[in-house]
Design a protein around this motif. Structure first.
Motif, PDB file in Angstrom:
ATOM      1  N   ALA A 106      26.917  35.951  18.413  1.00  0.00           N
ATOM      2  CA  ALA A 106      28.108  36.500  17.776  1.00  0.00           C
ATOM      3  C   ALA A 106      27.752  37.812  17.098  1.00  0.00           C
ATOM      4  O   ALA A 106      26.635  37.984  16.607  1.00  0.00           O
ATOM      5  CB  ALA A 106      28.642  35.506  16.745  1.00  0.00           C
ATOM      6  N   ALA A 139      29.375  41.126  14.539  1.00  0.00           N
ATOM      7  CA  ALA A 139      30.419  41.604  13.627  1.00  0.00           C
ATOM      8  C   ALA A 139      30.080  43.018  13.206  1.00  0.00           C
ATOM      9  O   ALA A 139      28.915  43.328  12.959  1.00  0.00           O
ATOM     10  CB  ALA A 139      30.519  40.690  12.403  1.00  0.00           C
ATOM     11  N   THR A 186      34.965  41.086  15.196  1.00  0.00           N
ATOM     12  CA  THR A 186      33.960  40.099  15.596  1.00  0.00           C
ATOM     13  C   THR A 186      34.017  39.870  17.098  1.00  0.00           C
ATOM     14  O   THR A 186      35.076  39.991  17.716  1.00  0.00           O
ATOM     15  CB  THR A 186      34.169  38.743  14.891  1.00  0.00           C
ATOM     16  N   ALA A 221      32.494  37.116  20.125  1.00  0.00           N
ATOM     17  CA  ALA A 221      31.749  35.918  20.500  1.00  0.00           C
ATOM     18  C   ALA A 221      31.339  36.077  21.952  1.00  0.00           C
ATOM     19  O   ALA A 221      32.191  36.277  22.815  1.00  0.00           O
ATOM     20  CB  ALA A 221      32.608  34.678  20.318  1.00  0.00           C
ATOM     21  N   ARG A 246      32.294  30.185  17.702  1.00  0.00           N
ATOM     22  CA  ARG A 246      33.337  30.714  16.810  1.00  0.00           C
ATOM     23  C   ARG A 246      32.845  30.735  15.365  1.00  0.00           C
ATOM     24  O   ARG A 246      33.081  31.688  14.625  1.00  0.00           O
ATOM     25  CB  ARG A 246      34.610  29.867  16.930  1.00  0.00           C
ATOM     26  N   THR A 249      30.629  33.635  14.559  1.00  0.00           N
ATOM     27  CA  THR A 249      31.271  34.928  14.242  1.00  0.00           C
ATOM     28  C   THR A 249      31.569  35.026  12.749  1.00  0.00           C
ATOM     29  O   THR A 249      31.459  36.093  12.155  1.00  0.00           O
ATOM     30  CB  THR A 249      32.579  35.129  15.039  1.00  0.00           C
ATOM     31  N   SER A 250      31.943  33.910  12.125  1.00  0.00           N
ATOM     32  CA  SER A 250      32.191  33.928  10.680  1.00  0.00           C
ATOM     33  C   SER A 250      30.907  34.220   9.917  1.00  0.00           C
ATOM     34  O   SER A 250      30.906  34.929   8.911  1.00  0.00           O
ATOM     35  CB  SER A 250      32.761  32.589  10.219  1.00  0.00           C
ATOM     36  N   THR A 275      30.138  37.842  10.212  1.00  0.00           N
ATOM     37  CA  THR A 275      30.967  38.602   9.279  1.00  0.00           C
ATOM     38  C   THR A 275      30.404  38.516   7.864  1.00  0.00           C
ATOM     39  O   THR A 275      30.320  39.509   7.143  1.00  0.00           O
ATOM     40  CB  THR A 275      32.407  38.063   9.297  1.00  0.00           C
TER      41      THR A 275
END
Length: 642
Positions: free
Chosen positions: A39, A41, A59, A61, A206, A209-210, A213
């Motif tokens: 991932a 960002a 972002t 993925a 997913r 990706t957080s 970030t």
DNA sequence: TGCGCTACGTA
DNA sequence: CGTACGTAGCGCAG
């Protein structure tokens, strides 16, 4: 390099990034999930640049179940975007590109920068995030071992908890403005197990990706904190030294991973022959081992009465007393002057040298640490201990001089060795901004002008400088030290301040911004179910006497910046070595050892000089201090004149 | 088994 | 003179 790279089938999510206006060295956060993908960002480009505050991070993925595929996509991103990769920690995140020998140029290692900013050892993502966000330190991660610890603590592995049938889907660009229902708990802390609890590969990606970030935000905050540290060199538009140090320390993390991967060339045959001469052939059995021991001990025991355990210092001391040698301890420095007093002494000193080789650097060491490819490998820390020096295991940093003949460049290649001259007094001149001492650094041998200034000879001048830097207690350098104080008051005041801080238990920062912990660590409140907190107390803060803490601090403000300068130089060299098909094979505090094709030896030597000049230009800006490096081209390490 | 001590290797 | 670190063997406590 081919110019027309094949279009990757999985490059879909990356298309915008690759074709967009991504500024070189712009931060690009990366979280890698082996066997799943990765991932990314990044802050969206603004037009015109810097016109408005950045929007929510973009972002991506990127599913890439094959390790080679992930590495290939990262390599292509490196080539097209040349980002500053931001990650929680190098050992986990960079493992995929490192294994594929994909070289990433620039990075921001949140764990390494966290240790720089805050000191201490702890650098797991939860602690890093909490410090960046101004939250209290979270409870330490459970002291489990192995994969579980890595997975929970470092966000680097996702093991999968579901059936594993689902293909990693959901790629594509998107924005994520909040972390709601994400990795943060109600009190704002990072839940390190959140990624691990994803049910499917797609969900894990997913979640990654957080975390990417969050890494990007953490980098913003770390950079702001570093940028606000005092910097004497500061000018409008000039990046502060602490930020530059953070970049260099980050790159050093990558450098040491490469050192771990590639090792130091050792000629096994030479090493085995040498060891055979010194300690005999490798023991095959326990009986062999015992016989070899007896054989080594015999020449010493011949001079002593009765059975003596040479490996027991108390027994050795007692035995020496029976032959008229009375010493408070049996260290070599103590016995050396008594070498001729009794034949047992000389025999014992010789035995000690050999025994060191036999036990620590013998056949077992060779088998354990030298691979079939003739490379000596050990674990490295890019920034360790009080002062943030590099450390290495497997004897890489304390190889006896006798064994250096076995460190031989591979066919067609040579070593290029570079040694920084008198780095610590020169660093003192920079960090203290003492103009008189800076003037002395204009000489190749700076002790010569110092001697003139002190009205003493060179050896006395050298002792006076070292006494000032390291806090000599047994005062034989008294008068010279008083003259030091008069000739270089600014430098001495700097050292005295550090000394006082050490005695008082006040934290310090090095010139480059590294926090040196001297204050006793506050005990975090312990919950009933929490495990015992790790020992975070600084080594200087414990039950150590004040004078020793003063010396410790005095040394740390010199040794620390020296390590920072060294690493900044080393990573600059690293950045340019691929063009010469060369590699750094050893870092030794003030010495760099490169291996390059013989045809590029002179170019590598030139690179070492140029890199030092470039590094010193920003590192010592405005100080007038000169740094010197001695460079030699060698076939084997022992050829170095020392 | 873990830890402090002694000793010694490197910078 | 001093500081830093890694490694090993011994003796002792648990």
């Amino acid at each position: 390099m081919t110019s027309a790279s094949p279009s990757h089938p999985a490059a879909g999510p990356l298309a915008d990034l690759w074709s967009g206006q991504f500024a070189p060295r712009q931060p690009l956060a990366l979280v890698v999930l082996p066997q799943v993908g990765f991932a990314l960002a990044y802050h969206p480009p603004t037009s015109p640049p810097q016109a408005s505050p950045p929007g929510a991070p973009v972002t991506l993925a990127v599913p890439a179940p094959e390790p080679g595929e992930a590495a290939g996509l990262l390599a292509e991103t490196e080539r097209r975007c040349a980002p500053r990769w931001v990650w929680w920690s190098a050992p986990t995140t960079a493992a995929v590109p490192l294994a594929a020998r994909v070289r990433l140029g620039a990075c921001w290692d949140l764990a390494a920068v966290h240790r720089l900013l805050h000191g201490g050892r702890r650098d797991d993502p939860a602690a890093v995030w909490a410090a960046a966000a101004g939250l209290p330190a979270p409870p330490p991660p459970p002291r489990s071992t192995g994969i579980a610890r890595v997975a929970q603590g470092q966000l680097g592995l996702w093991e999968g908890t579901g059936a594993g049938g689902e293909a990693a889907g959901g790629g594509g660009a998107g924005t994520s403005g909040t972390f709601g229902n994400g990795p943060l708990t109600a009190d704002g802390q990072l839940d390190a197990g959140w990624l691990h609890r994803a049910a499917t590969p797609g969900e894990a990606l997913r979640r990654a990706t957080s975390l990417a970030t969050l890494a990007l935000h953490t980098q913003d905050r770390q950079q702001a904190a570093l940028g606000s540290l005092p910097d004497r060199r500061a000018r409008p538009g000039r990046i502060t030294l602490a930020v530059l140090t953070a970049r260099a320390e980050s790159a050093a993390e990558l450098l040491v991973r490469e050192l771990e991967r590639d090792g130091l060339p050792v000629d096994r045959a030479v090493a085995e022959t040498l060891l055979g001469e010194l300690i005999g052939p490798p023991p095959r059995t326990g009986a062999d081992e015992l016989a070899a021991r007896r054989r080594r001990d015999a020449p010493v025991l011949a001079h002593l009465r009765g059975p003596v355990d040479l490996r027991n210092p108390a027994a050795v001391r007692a035995a020496l007393r029976t032959v008229g040698i009375d010493v408070p301890d049996t260290r070599s420095g103590r016995l050396e002057p008594l070498r001729d007093a009794h034949p047992a002494v000389a025999a014992l000193l010789t035995w000690r040298r050999t025994e060191r080789i036999a036990t620590t650097y013998g056949h077992r060491w060779l088998d354990t640490h030298v691979g079939p490819d003739g490379r000596l490998r050990g674990a490295w820390h890019a920034s360790d201990g009080a002062a943030g020096r590099m450390t290495a295991q497997a004897g890489l940093h304390n190889l006896p001089a006798d064994l250096r003949v076995a460190v031989v460049a591979e066919p067609g290649r040579v070593f290029v060795r570079a040694d920084l001259g008198q780095i610590e007094p020169r660093v003192l001149a920079v960090v203290s901004a003492d103009p008189a001492l800076a003037e002395a650094t204009r000489a190749d041998d700076m002790y010569a002008p110092v001697a003139v200034q002190l009205g003493r000879d060179r050896p006395q001048a050298k002792i006076a400088v070292l006494a000032a830097m390291y806090g000599q207690t047994t005062g034989s350098a008294g008068e010279a030290l008083r003259r030091m104080r008069r000739a270089y008051p600014t430098a001495l005041a700097y050292l005295d301040d550090a000394d006082a801080a050490g005695r008082a238990g006040r934290d310090l920062r090095t010139y480059g911004g590294r926090r040196i912990r001297l204050a006793p660590a506050p005990r975090p409140p312990r919950g009933l179910t929490d495990p015992a907190p790790p020992d975070e107390a600084s080594p200087a803060a414990g039950g150590i006497p004040e004078t020793a803490r003063g010396r410790f601090a005095r040394n740390a403000v010199i040794q620390g910046p020296a390590a920072e300068l060294f690493k900044a130089w080393a990573v600059t060299v690293r950045a340019e070595l691929p063009a010469l098909d060369g590699e750094i094979v050893l870092c030794l505090h003030d010495e760099l050892l490169l291996q390059v094709p013989a045809a590029h030896a002179d170019a590598a030597a030139d690179l070492l000089h140029r890199s030092l000049a470039a590094t010193a230009t920003y590192w010592a800006a405005g100080s007038g201090v000169r740094f010197v490096v001695e460079v030699s081209i060698l076939r084997r390490w022992s050829d170095a004149v020392h």
